[in-house]
Design an enzyme around this catalytic site. Structure first.
Site, PDB file in Angstrom:
ATOM      1  N   SER A  38      49.891  -1.111  37.568  1.00 20.62           N
ATOM      2  CA  SER A  38      48.612  -0.798  38.211  1.00 20.62           C
ATOM      3  C   SER A  38      48.229   0.673  38.095  1.00 20.62           C
ATOM      4  CB  SER A  38      48.668  -1.188  39.690  1.00 20.62           C
ATOM      5  OG  SER A  38      47.463  -0.821  40.342  1.00 20.62           O
ATOM      6  N   THR A  57      45.589  -8.391  44.615  1.00 20.68           N
ATOM      7  CA  THR A  57      45.612  -8.808  43.220  1.00 20.68           C
ATOM      8  C   THR A  57      46.528 -10.014  43.046  1.00 20.68           C
ATOM      9  OG1 THR A  57      45.827  -7.992  40.940  1.00 20.68           O
ATOM     10  CG2 THR A  57      47.498  -7.259  42.519  1.00 20.68           C
ATOM     11  N   LYS A  87      44.873 -13.631  45.629  1.00 20.10           N
ATOM     12  CA  LYS A  87      43.436 -13.551  45.923  1.00 20.10           C
ATOM     13  C   LYS A  87      42.902 -14.778  46.649  1.00 20.10           C
ATOM     14  CE  LYS A  87      42.312 -10.349  42.193  1.00 20.10           C
ATOM     15  NZ  LYS A  87      41.426 -10.043  41.043  1.00 20.10           N
ATOM     16  N   ASN A  96      39.464  -9.970  46.936  1.00 20.81           N
ATOM     17  CA  ASN A  96      40.250  -8.893  46.327  1.00 20.81           C
ATOM     18  C   ASN A  96      40.184  -7.599  47.139  1.00 20.81           C
ATOM     19  OD1 ASN A  96      37.466  -8.249  45.409  1.00 20.81           O
ATOM     20  ND2 ASN A  96      38.526  -6.660  44.236  1.00 20.81           N
ATOM     21  N   GLY A 142      42.125 -16.709  41.201  1.00 16.30           N
ATOM     22  CA  GLY A 142      41.067 -16.047  41.947  1.00 16.30           C
ATOM     23  C   GLY A 142      40.129 -15.241  41.079  1.00 16.30           C
ATOM     24  N   ALA A 143      40.659 -14.548  40.071  1.00 16.88           N
ATOM     25  CA  ALA A 143      39.804 -13.781  39.180  1.00 16.88           C
ATOM     26  C   ALA A 143      38.893 -14.694  38.371  1.00 16.88           C
ATOM     27  CB  ALA A 143      40.660 -12.927  38.236  1.00 16.88           C
ATOM     28  N   TYR A 186      43.750  -4.429  31.876  1.00 20.26           N
ATOM     29  CA  TYR A 186      43.360  -3.091  31.432  1.00 20.26           C
ATOM     30  C   TYR A 186      44.543  -2.229  30.995  1.00 20.26           C
ATOM     31  CZ  TYR A 186      44.816  -1.949  36.206  1.00 20.26           C
ATOM     32  OH  TYR A 186      45.532  -1.825  37.364  1.00 20.26           O
ATOM     33  N   GLY A 216      39.488  -4.434  30.598  1.00 19.48           N
ATOM     34  CA  GLY A 216      39.194  -4.533  32.016  1.00 19.48           C
ATOM     35  C   GLY A 216      39.099  -3.206  32.741  1.00 19.48           C
TER      36      GLY A 216
END
Length: 246
Positions: A14, A62, A66, A87, A130-131, A208, A229
């Site tokens: 992260s 995350t 979520k 989130n 969830g995303a 990302y 991302g």
């Protein structure tokens, strides 16, 4: 000290803590605020975690929590209700927890950047968590039809084995919402028929770190337009800060 943080599992990838440290410094409040990465093995650990901290004003959520976090919240924003995933959580003055979805802000910005004025009729959404729900919510806003691709048919509309040339030809936007390819497992990627891609395709990866991912690398090799991302990360984080401070 006002505390903020990220709830999840396996958070070494992260960038959130660094991003918020820079934000606090730029706002001149680095001595007033902190942002931590709170790894928990299961969502049942959340109440104990929050009880062990002082001054928590809000936190991000995350993978894989979520959706699992919703029963632990006292209220939801209307958008979080519509999406079905959270989130961002704000700790209200009375100690209650209110859930929001700021992922949608990041997804809107990212799709604007990737697609521009290009019209896309339908999309494949890889993953069903969830995303994925937030992505489908934004696609619906834009009038883009979508199908969820999952490893099992019970979790989506299609399995990866069903991504035939005909299916691929009718879905020129492909969005990865799975964690596949996230550092340190950078060699992984969703199992789609990359050889069918071309310059009429648009690939968006919510991952990302790294940038680009293997998913995007394979798309670029075939001429597809791609976006990582990172823009989504920053946009949803800024929206979360707005939620926590308003």
């Amino acid at each position: 000290m006002r505390q903020f943080g990220l709830i999840g599992r396996h958070l070494s990838y992260s960038f959130s803590a660094r991003y918020f440290a820079d934000k606090f410094a730029s706002l001149g409040i680095a001595d007033e605020c902190s942002y931590s990465l709170w790894e928990i093995a299961n969502i049942e650990e959340l109440p104990r975690l929050l009880a062990s901290q002082s001054g928590v004003r809000g936190f991000n959520v995350t993978i894989p929590y979520k959706e699992q976090i919703i029963p632990y919240l006292d209220s939801l924003s209307s958008e979080a209700v519509a999406v079905g995933a959270v989130n961002c959580v704000k700790v209200l003055s009375d100690g209650s927890l209110r859930g929001f979805n700021t992922d949608v802000d990041g997804i809107r910005l990212s799709l604007d950047k990737l697609l521009g004025e290009q019209a896309v009729a339908s999309a494949l959404v890889l993953g069903s968590g969830g995303a994925s729900k937030a992505v489908r919510y934004v696609l619906h806003e834009r009038g883009i039809a979508s199908k969820v691709v999952s490893r099992t048919k019970s979790n989506g509309d299609l399995t990866y084995d069903e991504l035939s040339p005909e299916v691929m030809a009718s879905n020129h936007l492909i969005i990865n919402t799975t964690p596949l390819g996230t550092s340190p497992n950078i060699e992984q990627c969703p199992d789609i028929p990359y050889q069918l891609l071309g310059d009429e395709y648009f690939l968006f990866d919510l991952v990302y770190n790294p940038s680009p991912t293997e998913f995007l690398r394979r798309g670029m090799a075939c001429g597809a337009h791609t976006l990582s991302g990172i823009d989504m990360l920053y946009a949803q984080a800024d929206s979360a800060w707005d939620v926590w401070t308003r």
